[in-house]
Design an enzyme around this catalytic site. Structure first.
Site, PDB file in Angstrom:
ATOM      1  N   TYR A 144      -6.320 -18.388 -16.924  1.00 28.99           N
ATOM      2  CA  TYR A 144      -7.393 -19.337 -17.244  1.00 28.99           C
ATOM      3  C   TYR A 144      -8.562 -19.195 -16.267  1.00 28.99           C
ATOM      4  O   TYR A 144      -9.727 -19.113 -16.665  1.00 28.99           O
ATOM      5  CB  TYR A 144      -6.860 -20.773 -17.237  1.00 28.99           C
ATOM      6  CG  TYR A 144      -7.889 -21.767 -17.703  1.00 28.99           C
ATOM      7  CD1 TYR A 144      -8.545 -22.603 -16.804  1.00 28.99           C
ATOM      8  CD2 TYR A 144      -8.247 -21.838 -19.047  1.00 28.99           C
ATOM      9  CE1 TYR A 144      -9.519 -23.486 -17.227  1.00 28.99           C
ATOM     10  CE2 TYR A 144      -9.216 -22.729 -19.487  1.00 28.99           C
ATOM     11  CZ  TYR A 144      -9.853 -23.544 -18.568  1.00 28.99           C
ATOM     12  OH  TYR A 144     -10.821 -24.412 -18.998  1.00 28.99           O
ATOM     13  N   ARG A 191      -9.709 -30.050  -6.566  1.00 30.05           N
ATOM     14  CA  ARG A 191     -10.481 -31.265  -6.247  1.00 30.05           C
ATOM     15  C   ARG A 191     -10.446 -32.257  -7.405  1.00 30.05           C
ATOM     16  O   ARG A 191     -10.356 -33.465  -7.204  1.00 30.05           O
ATOM     17  CB  ARG A 191     -11.942 -30.893  -5.948  1.00 30.05           C
ATOM     18  CG  ARG A 191     -12.837 -32.062  -5.581  1.00 30.05           C
ATOM     19  CD  ARG A 191     -14.304 -31.732  -5.741  1.00 30.05           C
ATOM     20  NE  ARG A 191     -14.600 -31.401  -7.137  1.00 30.05           N
ATOM     21  CZ  ARG A 191     -15.727 -30.791  -7.506  1.00 30.05           C
ATOM     22  NH1 ARG A 191     -16.620 -30.443  -6.612  1.00 30.05           N
ATOM     23  NH2 ARG A 191     -15.948 -30.505  -8.773  1.00 30.05           N
ATOM     24  N   ARG A 201      -6.088 -33.486 -19.080  1.00 30.05           N
ATOM     25  CA  ARG A 201      -6.142 -32.040 -18.814  1.00 30.05           C
ATOM     26  C   ARG A 201      -5.293 -31.738 -17.584  1.00 30.05           C
ATOM     27  O   ARG A 201      -5.454 -32.355 -16.539  1.00 30.05           O
ATOM     28  CB  ARG A 201      -7.596 -31.597 -18.569  1.00 30.05           C
ATOM     29  CG  ARG A 201      -8.372 -31.418 -19.863  1.00 30.05           C
ATOM     30  CD  ARG A 201      -9.578 -30.549 -19.592  1.00 30.05           C
ATOM     31  NE  ARG A 201     -10.432 -31.243 -18.637  1.00 30.05           N
ATOM     32  CZ  ARG A 201     -11.562 -31.895 -18.988  1.00 30.05           C
ATOM     33  NH1 ARG A 201     -11.950 -31.884 -20.238  1.00 30.05           N
ATOM     34  NH2 ARG A 201     -12.280 -32.524 -18.096  1.00 30.05           N
ATOM     35  N   PHE A 266     -27.891 -16.532  -3.365  1.00 27.69           N
ATOM     36  CA  PHE A 266     -27.390 -17.061  -4.634  1.00 27.69           C
ATOM     37  C   PHE A 266     -25.871 -17.024  -4.678  1.00 27.69           C
ATOM     38  O   PHE A 266     -25.223 -17.949  -5.157  1.00 27.69           O
ATOM     39  CB  PHE A 266     -27.973 -16.257  -5.800  1.00 27.69           C
ATOM     40  CG  PHE A 266     -27.256 -16.479  -7.091  1.00 27.69           C
ATOM     41  CD1 PHE A 266     -26.405 -15.513  -7.596  1.00 27.69           C
ATOM     42  CD2 PHE A 266     -27.377 -17.672  -7.777  1.00 27.69           C
ATOM     43  CE1 PHE A 266     -25.713 -15.719  -8.781  1.00 27.69           C
ATOM     44  CE2 PHE A 266     -26.691 -17.896  -8.959  1.00 27.69           C
ATOM     45  CZ  PHE A 266     -25.860 -16.914  -9.462  1.00 27.69           C
TER      46      PHE A 266
HETATM   47  O1  LIG Z   1     -18.412 -28.735 -17.207  1.00 22.51           O
HETATM   48  C1  LIG Z   1     -18.717 -28.596 -15.994  1.00 22.51           C
HETATM   49  O2  LIG Z   1     -19.716 -29.098 -15.446  1.00 22.51           O
HETATM   50  C2  LIG Z   1     -17.754 -27.800 -15.148  1.00 22.51           C
HETATM   51  O3  LIG Z   1     -17.103 -26.920 -16.027  1.00 22.51           O
HETATM   52  C3  LIG Z   1     -15.941 -26.277 -15.470  1.00 22.51           C
HETATM   53  C4  LIG Z   1     -14.811 -26.386 -16.446  1.00 22.51           C
HETATM   54  O4  LIG Z   1     -15.032 -26.916 -17.572  1.00 22.51           O
HETATM   55  O5  LIG Z   1     -13.707 -25.904 -16.065  1.00 22.51           O
HETATM   56  C5  LIG Z   1     -16.211 -24.759 -15.267  1.00 22.51           C
HETATM   57  O6  LIG Z   1     -16.726 -24.159 -16.447  1.00 22.51           O
HETATM   58  C6  LIG Z   1     -16.453 -22.720 -16.408  1.00 22.51           C
HETATM   59  C7  LIG Z   1     -16.916 -22.088 -17.714  1.00 22.51           C
HETATM   60  C8  LIG Z   1     -18.409 -21.943 -17.739  1.00 22.51           C
HETATM   61  C9  LIG Z   1     -18.919 -21.159 -16.524  1.00 22.51           C
HETATM   62  C10 LIG Z   1     -20.367 -21.490 -16.409  1.00 22.51           C
HETATM   63  C11 LIG Z   1     -21.079 -20.854 -15.261  1.00 22.51           C
HETATM   64  C12 LIG Z   1     -21.037 -21.449 -14.012  1.00 22.51           C
HETATM   65  C13 LIG Z   1     -21.821 -20.969 -12.992  1.00 22.51           C
HETATM   66  C14 LIG Z   1     -22.689 -19.880 -13.208  1.00 22.51           C
HETATM   67  C15 LIG Z   1     -23.546 -19.418 -12.193  1.00 22.51           C
HETATM   68  C16 LIG Z   1     -24.425 -18.368 -12.457  1.00 22.51           C
HETATM   69  C17 LIG Z   1     -24.449 -17.758 -13.712  1.00 22.51           C
HETATM   70  C18 LIG Z   1     -23.596 -18.211 -14.708  1.00 22.51           C
HETATM   71  C19 LIG Z   1     -22.715 -19.270 -14.480  1.00 22.51           C
HETATM   72  C20 LIG Z   1     -21.898 -19.746 -15.506  1.00 22.51           C
HETATM   73  C21 LIG Z   1     -17.189 -24.572 -14.147  1.00 22.51           C
HETATM   74  O7  LIG Z   1     -18.386 -24.644 -14.291  1.00 22.51           O
HETATM   75  N1  LIG Z   1     -16.607 -24.238 -12.988  1.00 22.51           N
HETATM   76  C22 LIG Z   1     -17.412 -23.975 -11.805  1.00 22.51           C
HETATM   77  C23 LIG Z   1     -16.978 -22.664 -11.264  1.00 22.51           C
HETATM   78  C24 LIG Z   1     -17.434 -21.518 -12.181  1.00 22.51           C
HETATM   79  C25 LIG Z   1     -17.911 -20.431 -11.268  1.00 22.51           C
HETATM   80  C26 LIG Z   1     -18.707 -19.396 -11.997  1.00 22.51           C
HETATM   81  C27 LIG Z   1     -19.217 -18.421 -11.015  1.00 22.51           C
HETATM   82  C28 LIG Z   1     -18.505 -17.254 -10.756  1.00 22.51           C
HETATM   83  C29 LIG Z   1     -18.970 -16.321  -9.847  1.00 22.51           C
HETATM   84  C30 LIG Z   1     -20.157 -16.538  -9.162  1.00 22.51           C
HETATM   85  C31 LIG Z   1     -20.665 -15.598  -8.244  1.00 22.51           C
HETATM   86  C32 LIG Z   1     -21.847 -15.833  -7.590  1.00 22.51           C
HETATM   87  C33 LIG Z   1     -22.557 -17.003  -7.811  1.00 22.51           C
HETATM   88  C34 LIG Z   1     -22.090 -17.954  -8.730  1.00 22.51           C
HETATM   89  C35 LIG Z   1     -20.889 -17.728  -9.409  1.00 22.51           C
HETATM   90  C36 LIG Z   1     -20.418 -18.673 -10.333  1.00 22.51           C
HETATM   91 MG   LIG Z   2     -14.272 -26.092 -19.370  1.00 16.50          MG
END
Ligand SMILES: O=C(O)CO[C@@H](C(=O)O)[C@@H](OCCCCCc1ccc2ccccc2c1)C(=O)NCCCCCc1ccc2ccccc2c1
Ligand SMILES: [Mg+2]
Ligand SMILES: [Mg+2]
Length: 349
Positions: A144, A191, A201, A266
Site C-alpha cells: 500500500y 501519526r 480505516r 523541495f
Molecule cells: O488526503 C490527504 O490529505 C492525505 O492523503 C494521504 C492518504 O490518503 O493516505 C496520502 O495520499 C497519497 C496518495 C496521493 C499522493 C499525493 C501526492 C502527495 C505529495 C506530492 C508531492 C509532490 C508531487 C506529487 C505529490 C502527490 C498522502 O498525501 N500522504 C502524504 C505522503 C505522500 C508522499 C508523496 C511524496 C513522495 C515522495 C516525495 C519526494 C520528494 C518530495 C515530496 C514527495 C512526496
Molecule cells: Mg488515500
C-alpha cells in the site's frame, strides 16, 4: 474569463494546490519555474485520484472504475466529478478538474507521459485495496505504501531526470525514490492512527500488535485503545516507528545525490518534517488519545526557513536520530516479554 485563458488556468491550478495541501503547496512553489508547473499538476492529478480513494461514500464498484480510469480522464477536456461525499475535504478539486486537465495538456508530452503512467499504476494499486477487504498484513502495508507514496517518489525522480536538472541515475535508483515516499506515508499512517481508526480505516499491520498480546485475545486493533493494553499499544507504536525509521538511510543517500538547490529543498523539507513528526510520536502515548498530533508550528517554520542544504539537513536528521535513540534507551528497561507485560506508565513517570 474563458476556460482556456492561460492566466486563469495558471491561477486556478495554484489556487487548487493551496486549497488541497498547505505543506506541499509551499515546497512546490520553491521549485525552479520549469518544474513548478509540472510538479503542481502532478500533485493535483494524484490528489484528485486520492480524493476518490478516500471517499467512503462512493459505491465500491463505481470507485474501482474511477480509480482505474482516472489516468485517461487527464486527456478528456472538460471532465469533472461532482459526486464526492459532502464532507470530502478536497471535493472542489474534482469539481474543477477540467482546469487541471487544461494545464496537464499544456505540459511537455514527456511530463504528461510520466504523470499519466504513475497515475495509472497508483489507480490500479488503490483499486486492489478497495476491492476486497484486504487484511492488514505487513506485506500489504508495504504494498500500500508503495502504491500511494513510493510511486510518487519514483514519478518525481523521473521528472527531475527528464528535465535534465538531475542525472539519469536519480530516476534509475527507484528503491531510493520509493523510500522517499514510503517514509512520508508510514510516518503519516503512524501519526494518524486514531483518526483513521475512527474513520474505519486500519493500516497498522495485524502481525505487529498481535505479537504483544496473549494468543487468545480476540477483537481488532481497537484493543490498543483499551485500558491495561497501553503496553502493547506502545510496543506496536515503537515497532512501527523503528520500521519507518529504516528508510532514513535511503533518504539521506537520495538527498545527497541531488544537484539542483531548488529540487533539494523541495525534497528535503517534507523529509525533515516527517522526521520531526516521527520523533514526536515515537514512544508517545498521546497518539492513542488525540487525533493527528501535529509538530509545533515553530518547528515546522524553523525547518522551512533555514533552507537546508545536504549538510544542514543531515545534521538535523541526525539530531532527530539522537532524540529517538535516547527514547529507545528507556525501552531497553521495559519487560515487554509477551504475555507478561507491565503498565507502561509505571515506567514513564
Ligand atoms: O488526503 C490527504 O490529505 C492525505 O492523503 C494521504 C492518504 O490518503 O493516505 C496520502 O495520499 C497519497 C496518495 C496521493 C499522493 C499525493 C501526492 C502527495 C505529495 C506530492 C508531492 C509532490 C508531487 C506529487 C505529490 C502527490 C498522502 O498525501 N500522504 C502524504 C505522503 C505522500 C508522499 C508523496 C511524496 C513522495 C515522495 C516525495 C519526494 C520528494 C518530495 C515530496 C514527495 C512526496
Ligand atoms: Mg488515500
Ligand atoms: Mg488522502
Amino acid at each position: 474569463p474563458p476556460k482556456d485563458d492561460e492566466k486563469y488556468i495558471d491561477f486556478m491550478n495554484y489556487y487548487l494546490l493551496g486549497l488541497t495541501s498547505r505543506s506541499f503547496a509551499r515546497v512546490i512553489q520553491e521549485l525552479t519555474p520549469e518544474l513548478k508547473d509540472v510538479v503542481c499538476v502532478f500533485y493535483l492529478v494524484l490528489r484528485g485520484l486520492d480524493t476518490i480513494e478516500d471517499d467512503m461514500t462512493i459505491d465500491v464498484n463505481k470507485k474501482v472504475e474511477l480509480l482505474r480510469n482516472f489516468h485517461s480522464y487527464n486527456y478528456q477536456k472538460g471532465w469533472t466529478f461532482t459526486e464526492s461525499g459532502p464532507n470530502e475535504k478536497d471535493r472542489v478539486l474534482l469539481e474543477q478538474y477540467d482546469i487541471v486537465i487544461e494545464k496537464f495538456l499544456k505540459l511537455d508530452p514527456k511530463y504528461q507521459t510520466i504523470i499519466a503512467d504513475i497515475c495509472k499504476q497508483m489507480g490500479e494499486g488503490m483499486s486492489e485495496f478497495c476491492l476486497k477487504e484486504k487484511p492488514s498484513t505487513i506485506e500489504n502495508y508495504y504494498l500500500y505504501t508503495y502504491y500511494v507514496a513510493g510511486l510518487v517518489g519514483i514519478g518525481l525522480s523521473r521528472i527531475f531526470s527528464a528535465s535534465g536538472l538531475e542525472d539519469p541515475s536519480v530516476a534509475e535508483k527507484t528503491e531510493l525514490a520509493d523510500s522517499m515516499g514510503r517514509f512520508l506515508q508510514k510516518t503519516n499512517i503512524i501519526r494518524d492512527f486514531l483518526e483513521d481508526y475512527e474513520d474505519g480505516r486500519k493500516f497498522w499491520p495485524d502481525e505487529v500488535w498481535k505479537e504483544f498480546i496473549p494468543e487468545d485475545t480476540e477483537g481488532d486493533i481497537g484493543i490498543l485503545l483499551k485500558r491495561n493494553y497501553e503496553c502493547c499499544a506502545m510496543a506496536t507504536l515503537n515497532y512501527l516507528c523503528v520500521d519507518a525509521f529504516q528508510h532514513v538511510v535511503d533518504v539521506l543517500e537520495y538527498l545527497s545525490s541531488l544537484k539542483d538547490k531548488t529540487i533539494f529543498n523541495f525534497c528535503a523539507i517534507p523529509q525533515l518534517m516527517a522526521m520531526s513528526t516521527l520523533t514526536l510520536v515515537f514512544n508517545n502515548p498521546d497518539i492513542f488519545k488525540t487525533k493527528s498530533l501535529k509538530t509545533r508550528k515553530g518547528e515546522t517554520v524553523k525547518i522551512m526557513r533555514n533552507n537546508p542544504d545536504i549538510s544542514a539537513a543531515t545534521v538535523t536528521i541526525l539530531s532527530y536520530t539522537d532524540i529517538i535513540a535516547d527514547k529507545a534507551e528507556i525501552l531497553k528497561y521495559l519487560p515487554l516479554e509477551k504475555g507478561n507485560y507491565k503498565k507502561l506508565d509505571e515506567y514513564m513517570k
